[in-house]
Scaffold this motif. Sequence first.
Motif, PDB file in Angstrom:
ATOM      1  N   HIS A   1     -50.107 -13.108  32.803  1.00 14.53           N
ATOM      2  CA  HIS A   1     -48.715 -13.811  32.524  1.00 14.53           C
ATOM      3  C   HIS A   1     -49.027 -15.215  32.405  1.00 14.53           C
ATOM      4  O   HIS A   1     -49.870 -15.775  32.972  1.00 14.53           O
ATOM      5  CB  HIS A   1     -47.961 -13.736  34.007  1.00 14.53           C
ATOM      6  CG  HIS A   1     -47.788 -12.281  34.617  1.00 14.53           C
ATOM      7  ND1 HIS A   1     -46.728 -11.512  34.054  1.00 14.53           N
ATOM      8  CD2 HIS A   1     -48.351 -11.362  35.371  1.00 14.53           C
ATOM      9  CE1 HIS A   1     -47.048 -10.242  34.881  1.00 14.53           C
ATOM     10  NE2 HIS A   1     -48.101 -10.260  35.413  1.00 14.53           N
ATOM     11  N   GLN A   2     -48.175 -15.658  31.434  1.00 12.75           N
ATOM     12  CA  GLN A   2     -48.158 -17.076  31.295  1.00 12.75           C
ATOM     13  C   GLN A   2     -46.929 -17.730  31.072  1.00 12.75           C
ATOM     14  O   GLN A   2     -45.907 -17.162  30.398  1.00 12.75           O
ATOM     15  CB  GLN A   2     -48.936 -17.325  30.059  1.00 12.75           C
ATOM     16  CG  GLN A   2     -50.515 -17.296  30.084  1.00 12.75           C
ATOM     17  CD  GLN A   2     -51.143 -17.782  28.826  1.00 12.75           C
ATOM     18  OE1 GLN A   2     -51.429 -19.057  28.934  1.00 12.75           O
ATOM     19  NE2 GLN A   2     -51.405 -17.084  27.840  1.00 12.75           N
ATOM     20  N   VAL A   3     -46.402 -18.818  31.879  1.00 14.69           N
ATOM     21  CA  VAL A   3     -45.027 -19.280  31.720  1.00 14.69           C
ATOM     22  C   VAL A   3     -45.192 -20.648  31.318  1.00 14.69           C
ATOM     23  O   VAL A   3     -46.221 -21.292  31.727  1.00 14.69           O
ATOM     24  CB  VAL A   3     -44.394 -19.028  33.293  1.00 14.69           C
ATOM     25  CG1 VAL A   3     -43.033 -19.865  33.094  1.00 14.69           C
ATOM     26  CG2 VAL A   3     -44.249 -17.715  33.703  1.00 14.69           C
TER      27      VAL A   3
ATOM     28  N   SER B   1     -40.959 -20.634  27.633  1.00 13.53           N
ATOM     29  CA  SER B   1     -41.635 -19.310  26.982  1.00 13.53           C
ATOM     30  C   SER B   1     -42.277 -18.732  28.057  1.00 13.53           C
ATOM     31  O   SER B   1     -42.772 -19.104  29.126  1.00 13.53           O
ATOM     32  CB  SER B   1     -42.579 -19.695  26.002  1.00 13.53           C
ATOM     33  OG  SER B   1     -43.880 -20.182  26.586  1.00 13.53           O
ATOM     34  N   TYR B   2     -42.355 -17.358  28.063  1.00 10.14           N
ATOM     35  CA  TYR B   2     -43.047 -16.478  28.720  1.00 10.14           C
ATOM     36  C   TYR B   2     -43.608 -15.410  27.858  1.00 10.14           C
ATOM     37  O   TYR B   2     -43.500 -14.843  27.064  1.00 10.14           O
ATOM     38  CB  TYR B   2     -42.087 -15.573  29.987  1.00 10.14           C
ATOM     39  CG  TYR B   2     -42.757 -14.570  30.575  1.00 10.14           C
ATOM     40  CD1 TYR B   2     -43.713 -14.849  31.501  1.00 10.14           C
ATOM     41  CD2 TYR B   2     -42.569 -13.121  30.493  1.00 10.14           C
ATOM     42  CE1 TYR B   2     -44.259 -13.926  32.260  1.00 10.14           C
ATOM     43  CE2 TYR B   2     -42.894 -12.146  30.812  1.00 10.14           C
ATOM     44  CZ  TYR B   2     -43.894 -12.711  31.814  1.00 10.14           C
ATOM     45  OH  TYR B   2     -44.410 -11.382  32.793  1.00 10.14           O
TER      46      TYR B   2
ATOM     47  N   TRP C   1     -39.793 -16.791  23.575  1.00  2.94           N
ATOM     48  CA  TRP C   1     -39.829 -18.160  23.546  1.00  2.94           C
ATOM     49  C   TRP C   1     -38.467 -18.485  23.127  1.00  2.94           C
ATOM     50  O   TRP C   1     -37.845 -17.975  22.192  1.00  2.94           O
ATOM     51  CB  TRP C   1     -41.176 -18.677  22.728  1.00  2.94           C
ATOM     52  CG  TRP C   1     -40.993 -18.678  21.720  1.00  2.94           C
ATOM     53  CD1 TRP C   1     -40.858 -19.432  20.537  1.00  2.94           C
ATOM     54  CD2 TRP C   1     -41.598 -17.468  20.686  1.00  2.94           C
ATOM     55  NE1 TRP C   1     -41.236 -18.832  19.231  1.00  2.94           N
ATOM     56  CE2 TRP C   1     -41.697 -17.592  19.565  1.00  2.94           C
ATOM     57  CE3 TRP C   1     -41.847 -16.151  20.996  1.00  2.94           C
ATOM     58  CZ2 TRP C   1     -42.020 -16.579  18.435  1.00  2.94           C
ATOM     59  CZ3 TRP C   1     -42.181 -14.981  20.072  1.00  2.94           C
ATOM     60  CH2 TRP C   1     -42.232 -15.448  18.809  1.00  2.94           C
TER      61      TRP C   1
ATOM     62  N   GLU D   1     -43.944 -11.598  24.147  1.00  2.00           N
ATOM     63  CA  GLU D   1     -43.708 -12.947  24.182  1.00  2.00           C
ATOM     64  C   GLU D   1     -42.454 -13.266  23.894  1.00  2.00           C
ATOM     65  O   GLU D   1     -41.423 -12.674  23.088  1.00  2.00           O
ATOM     66  CB  GLU D   1     -44.667 -13.684  23.265  1.00  2.00           C
ATOM     67  CG  GLU D   1     -46.101 -13.347  23.209  1.00  2.00           C
ATOM     68  CD  GLU D   1     -46.719 -12.968  21.872  1.00  2.00           C
ATOM     69  OE1 GLU D   1     -46.086 -12.883  20.894  1.00  2.00           O
ATOM     70  OE2 GLU D   1     -47.989 -12.435  21.794  1.00  2.00           O
TER      71      GLU D   1
ATOM     72  N   TRP E   1     -46.742 -11.839  28.360  1.00  2.00           N
ATOM     73  CA  TRP E   1     -47.174 -10.803  29.375  1.00  2.00           C
ATOM     74  C   TRP E   1     -48.154  -9.926  28.308  1.00  2.00           C
ATOM     75  O   TRP E   1     -47.726  -9.832  27.311  1.00  2.00           O
ATOM     76  CB  TRP E   1     -45.983 -10.222  30.098  1.00  2.00           C
ATOM     77  CG  TRP E   1     -46.511  -9.034  30.726  1.00  2.00           C
ATOM     78  CD1 TRP E   1     -47.173  -8.810  31.855  1.00  2.00           C
ATOM     79  CD2 TRP E   1     -46.614  -7.610  30.306  1.00  2.00           C
ATOM     80  NE1 TRP E   1     -47.077  -7.674  32.153  1.00  2.00           N
ATOM     81  CE2 TRP E   1     -47.000  -6.791  31.232  1.00  2.00           C
ATOM     82  CE3 TRP E   1     -46.077  -7.005  29.069  1.00  2.00           C
ATOM     83  CZ2 TRP E   1     -47.124  -5.422  30.843  1.00  2.00           C
ATOM     84  CZ3 TRP E   1     -46.035  -5.785  28.658  1.00  2.00           C
ATOM     85  CH2 TRP E   1     -46.645  -4.974  29.756  1.00  2.00           C
TER      86      TRP E   1
END
Lengths: 677, 185
Positions: A588-590, A559-560, A545, A543, A562
């Motif tokens: 994945h989260q953005v 923030s990203y 951020w 992560e 994975w």
Amino acid sequence: MSLRSIVPVLLVSLVLSFESAFAQLPVADMSVEELLDVQVTSVSRKAQRLARAPAAVYVITQEELRRSGVTSIAEALRLVPGMHVGRLNGGAWAISARGGAARYANKMLVMVDGRSVYSTFYGGVFWEYLDLLMEDIDRIEVIRGPGGVMWGANAVNGVVNVITRSARQTVGNLISVTGGNQEHGVVAVRHGARFKSGAYRVWGKSSERTLFGGTDAVYRQDYSMASVQMSRTRVNPPDGSGFTMHGGFRVDWDRHERDQFSLSGDVYGGAWRNSMAAVQPFPPYGVLGTVEDRPAGGNVLGRWTRTAASGGETSAQVYFDRFQGQFPYSYDSTVFNLDLQQARPLNESNELMWSFNFRQSRAALRPAFGAQSARPVRSDPLFSGVLQHDLELTPNRWYLSLGARLEHNNFTGFEFQPSIRVLHTPSRKDSYWAAWSRAVRTPTMAEHNITYNGFAGVAQGLPVVYGATANEAFRSEKLYAHEGGYRHESKNWTASAALFYNRYTDVRSYLPSGFSVQYTPTPYVYGQTKVWNARNETIYGGEVWGAWSPLPKWKLMPSYSWLRRNAYELEGLNTLKRFLVSGEEPAHQVRFRSLLDLTSTWQLDTAFYYTSAFPMHKIAAHPRLDVRVSWRPTRKQEWSAGLFDATEGPALEGPPEGPALSGQMRRMWQLKWVYRF
Amino acid sequence: MLRTVVALTLVLLLVAWIAPVVGSAYVSGPEDEVMSALILGFVRYAEWPPGASPTDPSASIAVCANGRPSLVRALTRTFAGKSISGRQLVAREVKTAAEAALCQVLFVSSDNQRQLTELLGAVQQIPVLTIGDSEAIFAAGGIVQFFEEDGKMRFAVHLDALARSRVSVSARLLRLGQVVKGKLR
């Protein structure tokens, strides 16, 4: 001060010597502008120190909460980098950090002012009943990664600590009214006042929520892989709508300035409609129905904290909690809990903390929908003790924290949860940390007691129904976590990164114990399975951020995250695995948030979220845009308008679990008015 | 049940054992520290009308507080070694209207409503910068309110009350706070 909430501080007390909290801040020499930017509440001081903990910590402040426009704690967790928050219907969410998002995500521990709201009967949190007055929340501390030493069993993938404001900080009256297409009406009132040595508040909140999309698409998705014709009845009224009423109080007072006391409590009740599918071994195989749940609960908590001049602190906390609900099964639980804790600096560079916890819980369960329970009523005592030693190895540079918790519970006997954390601060601006921990997720009452049927699909033209049998020999799931991180703080920007490699052993699996062909009422295959600790798996990821203020009135927060889960074992049971594997998470989260002060009274806040697909559950990737405008004409009132999920039409946000179905999210708007007097 | 009772007894014994071990003195919170520093800021940016001080211009500036001993301690620390245009700063705890009338700055905690009305009434006609920690300060005719917002200290100044007191505060400082106008008590 919450007993559990001081724990993270103790965890970071090794940072104390160079932070030394406030005493060393040259407040007296600051300009007035600088003074107005200093966090003054002691709790925020903790939040500041938390930011330097040797763990992946994120603190949602009251300001962030307000500017996000959210009306529930579950929704607020979207603000946390790396956290997956999927709304399943009006009152159910699938929330988890570092893997395993599901309605009953059983590896996240959630606490409110030191009271656990994790249900040990199902393993998970009933977010819909966690409906506090948002304006009275001081902050939400979220730790991704294990916290078994500090918080005990089930703090495996993360810990959420909701901390409400002291009654001293909520003197005055407040009315908050929210209306919209899904949040039909959320009305909250609070009255707070001082008395000689303290302050109190009383509050009430009523929320009516619904989910717009209905359950049609969910249903199709859920069973399409078996290509079975299901009745596609639309549920009306929509799945997962209802209301809750909540009322509570809090009193804080002190004696001789060193003893702080706090007494708080709340009661709640409501009605929720939940759609669910009951399984049958003949077409249409699943029958969609609506179950009404009329939950009720309440709790009362008392706490005493003594602060010593030496910096040591002692606290005792007692709470009593009762909860009754009907969905998915009827149950009634009572919990009595006691915590004692003491932190004592031994000398300049050593601090010792110990704590003791006793919990007695009783649960009565009445299964429905064909499920059976072997021991419908049980009473379980739990004891645990913690010892932690924090050392400063070299002044202002290297810190070490060693801690362990030994717990005894009725399900699995003794559980040992140790942790080692190292922090290195080469400069005031940079810190590096690394940690190794072992944490356990203890069996739930359901895993030991409830046997139920599920629908697996069609094989050789015959429907396959499986029975998941409870097993009292089922043990805890274990996590061995390896984590590391880096943090940089500059004048107008901060950046953090964390990496983790989690190895889970003895993970829950339903192993087949026999197949039979049944002929009544129509032929079908019945597969018997039993819950066992039969799998190992690994989840790893990272992560990043940060926050950046290009202008004093503008803050950007990207923030990203994975993560990756290893291939599931149990490949041979491919069609079963969706039912057998708990939860799934997006890879994945953005996130990208912008907080902008347009003028001294107008604010524009936007957030963009991208969540990648859930391949196993066939849930598509989902972008989401939230926009909020607020106007504060005077100090006393604020008007705001929000548009949530502005980008897309109906979308699923997370996988269903158990008999409950998940529904679609739709564009949501709301208007809010807050008045203080 | 028996186990519960035994556990509780053990716990109570444990509490009895720890209680005396823990230290005594309580440290002032950061709130007090920030408030003291803000008060210092106000003193720096304020001017009292000539002849207002009962004694000569070299006399000390008295910052008084009522109902909040922790603030007096923090003020004493903040003022240590500091002076403004050659005038010493003195932090003092006051209890009576007569004592309050000798102050240049007067902080009154709103915990005691009767005391608030009495002390503020006593200094209404003389140039004293009055400060409180709740909105009640304005109702009692006071000038400045300190309050917390999102965990940070904020202040509001009642312009009409300020004008009546004849104390002047630099516009630079006023810009940083919120402004209140309206009828005076």
